[in-house]
Design an enzyme around this catalytic site. Structure first.
Site, PDB file in Angstrom:
ATOM      1  N   GLY A  47       0.782  -1.230   0.000  1.00  6.68           N
ATOM      2  CA  GLY A  47       0.000   0.000   0.000  1.00  6.68           C
ATOM      3  C   GLY A  47       0.816   1.283   0.000  1.00  6.68           C
ATOM      4  CG  ASP A 106      -8.337  -0.173   9.193  1.00  5.24           C
ATOM      5  OD1 ASP A 106      -9.201  -0.209  10.073  1.00  5.24           O
ATOM      6  OD2 ASP A 106      -8.585  -0.199   7.983  1.00  5.24           O
ATOM      7  CE  LYS A 134     -10.051   3.183   6.544  1.00  6.76           C
ATOM      8  NZ  LYS A 134     -10.445   1.848   6.019  1.00  6.76           N
ATOM      9  CG  PHE A 155     -13.127  -1.220   1.812  1.00  8.10           C
ATOM     10  CD1 PHE A 155     -12.237  -2.007   2.534  1.00  8.10           C
ATOM     11  CD2 PHE A 155     -13.015  -1.173   0.444  1.00  8.10           C
ATOM     12  CE1 PHE A 155     -11.260  -2.741   1.890  1.00  8.10           C
ATOM     13  CE2 PHE A 155     -12.040  -1.913  -0.223  1.00  8.10           C
ATOM     14  CZ  PHE A 155     -11.169  -2.696   0.506  1.00  8.10           C
TER      15      PHE A 155
HETATM   16  C1  PRP Z   1      -2.789  -2.242   5.140  1.00  5.60           C
HETATM   17  C2  PRP Z   1      -1.929  -0.998   5.376  1.00  5.60           C
HETATM   18  C3  PRP Z   1      -1.304  -1.252   6.702  1.00  5.60           C
HETATM   19  C4  PRP Z   1      -2.320  -2.117   7.416  1.00  5.60           C
HETATM   20  C5  PRP Z   1      -3.076  -1.255   8.368  1.00  5.60           C
HETATM   21  O1  PRP Z   1      -2.009  -3.222   4.560  1.00  5.60           O
HETATM   22  O2  PRP Z   1      -0.981  -0.799   4.368  1.00  5.60           O
HETATM   23  O3  PRP Z   1      -0.080  -1.929   6.577  1.00  5.60           O
HETATM   24  O4  PRP Z   1      -3.229  -2.630   6.434  1.00  5.60           O
HETATM   25  O5  PRP Z   1      -4.015  -2.028   9.075  1.00  5.60           O
HETATM   26  P1  PRP Z   1      -4.016  -2.100  10.670  1.00  5.60           P
HETATM   27  O6  PRP Z   1      -3.802  -0.704  11.177  1.00  5.60           O
HETATM   28  O7  PRP Z   1      -5.412  -2.600  10.984  1.00  5.60           O
HETATM   29  O8  PRP Z   1      -2.974  -3.049  11.120  1.00  5.60           O
HETATM   30  P2  PRP Z   1      -2.628  -4.586   3.986  1.00  5.60           P
HETATM   31  O9  PRP Z   1      -2.465  -5.669   5.029  1.00  5.60           O
HETATM   32  O10 PRP Z   1      -4.017  -4.350   3.470  1.00  5.60           O
HETATM   33  O11 PRP Z   1      -1.633  -4.946   2.808  1.00  5.60           O
HETATM   34  P3  PRP Z   1      -1.328  -4.138   1.434  1.00  5.60           P
HETATM   35  O12 PRP Z   1      -0.663  -2.839   1.823  1.00  5.60           O
HETATM   36  O13 PRP Z   1      -0.424  -5.037   0.672  1.00  5.60           O
HETATM   37  O14 PRP Z   1      -2.667  -3.910   0.753  1.00  5.60           O
END
Ligand code: PRP
Length: 183
Positions: A47, A106, A134, A155
């Protein structure tokens, strides 16, 4: 320059211009804080790639870049806080000024784990820069020095954020039409 908005997007929440303006503001604050130092940007795949690319280019401060890939145990939509390293840093970070770059915070569980992991490696400092946060979804309180936008716990896709690996390439952050999930 601007490209067509895909029909699956219901609404643009943060425009390309708003994102770029915010990155410029964050870069200025970071430049002031790290004056005379070098920064090691640590991007969390996948991300963070867009924020990494734009932030690195907006900074005046010399930077080097490292990437980590982590996977959270648990369902695909909520992280558990138990994290597995899929790709580790290529180099040691001892005595370096580490700035962890994230697209979104998140629950905060991934970042909480990551910060503890980074600190155990003996860096000179560790801070966090996240484009989105968030607050309503927070399960742990993580210190984030540079935040772009606080958003509602819904989302969103674009600018690094995906739905089933799609839409990361969009230059804005938006909401998908509900039928996209149903389909
Ligand atoms: C997303 C984002 C963070 C994490 C945040 O990555 O990049 O690393 O989720 O979520 P949290 O605060 O609830 O721990 P994701 O696992 O979706 O992987 P990606 O970046 O490859 O889409």
């Amino acid at each position: 320059m601007s490209r067509a908005v895909p029909p699956e997007i219901a609404e643009i929440l943060i425009s390309e211009q708003e994102i770029q303006d915010k990155i410029a503001v964050m870069a200025k604050a970071i430049d002031e804080d790290y004056c005379g130092k070098e920064i090691l940007l640590v991007g969390v795949l996948k991300g963070a790639v867009m924020v990494m690319a734009d932030l690195a280019r907006a900074l005046e401060t010399p930077v080097s870049m490292e990437f980590m890939a982590v996977s959270s145990y648990g369902s695909s939509t909520s992280s558990s806080g138990v994290v597995r390293i899929l790709k580790d840093l290529d180099r040691e970070i001892s005595d370096r000024h580490v700035l962890v770059v994230e697209d979104v915070i998140d629950s905060g569980l991934t970042l909480n784990w990551l910060l503890r992991n980074m600190r155990s490696r003996g860096p000179a400092s560790v801070e966090v820069c996240a484009l989105l946060r968030k607050p309503e979804a927070a399960k742990v309180d993580v210190p984030v020095k540079y935040v772009g936008f606080d958003i509602a716990s819904e989302f969103v896709v674009g600018y690094g954020l995906d739905y089933a690996e799609r839409y990361r390439d969009l230059p804005f952050v938006g909401r998908l039409k509900p039928e996209v999930y149903a389909g």
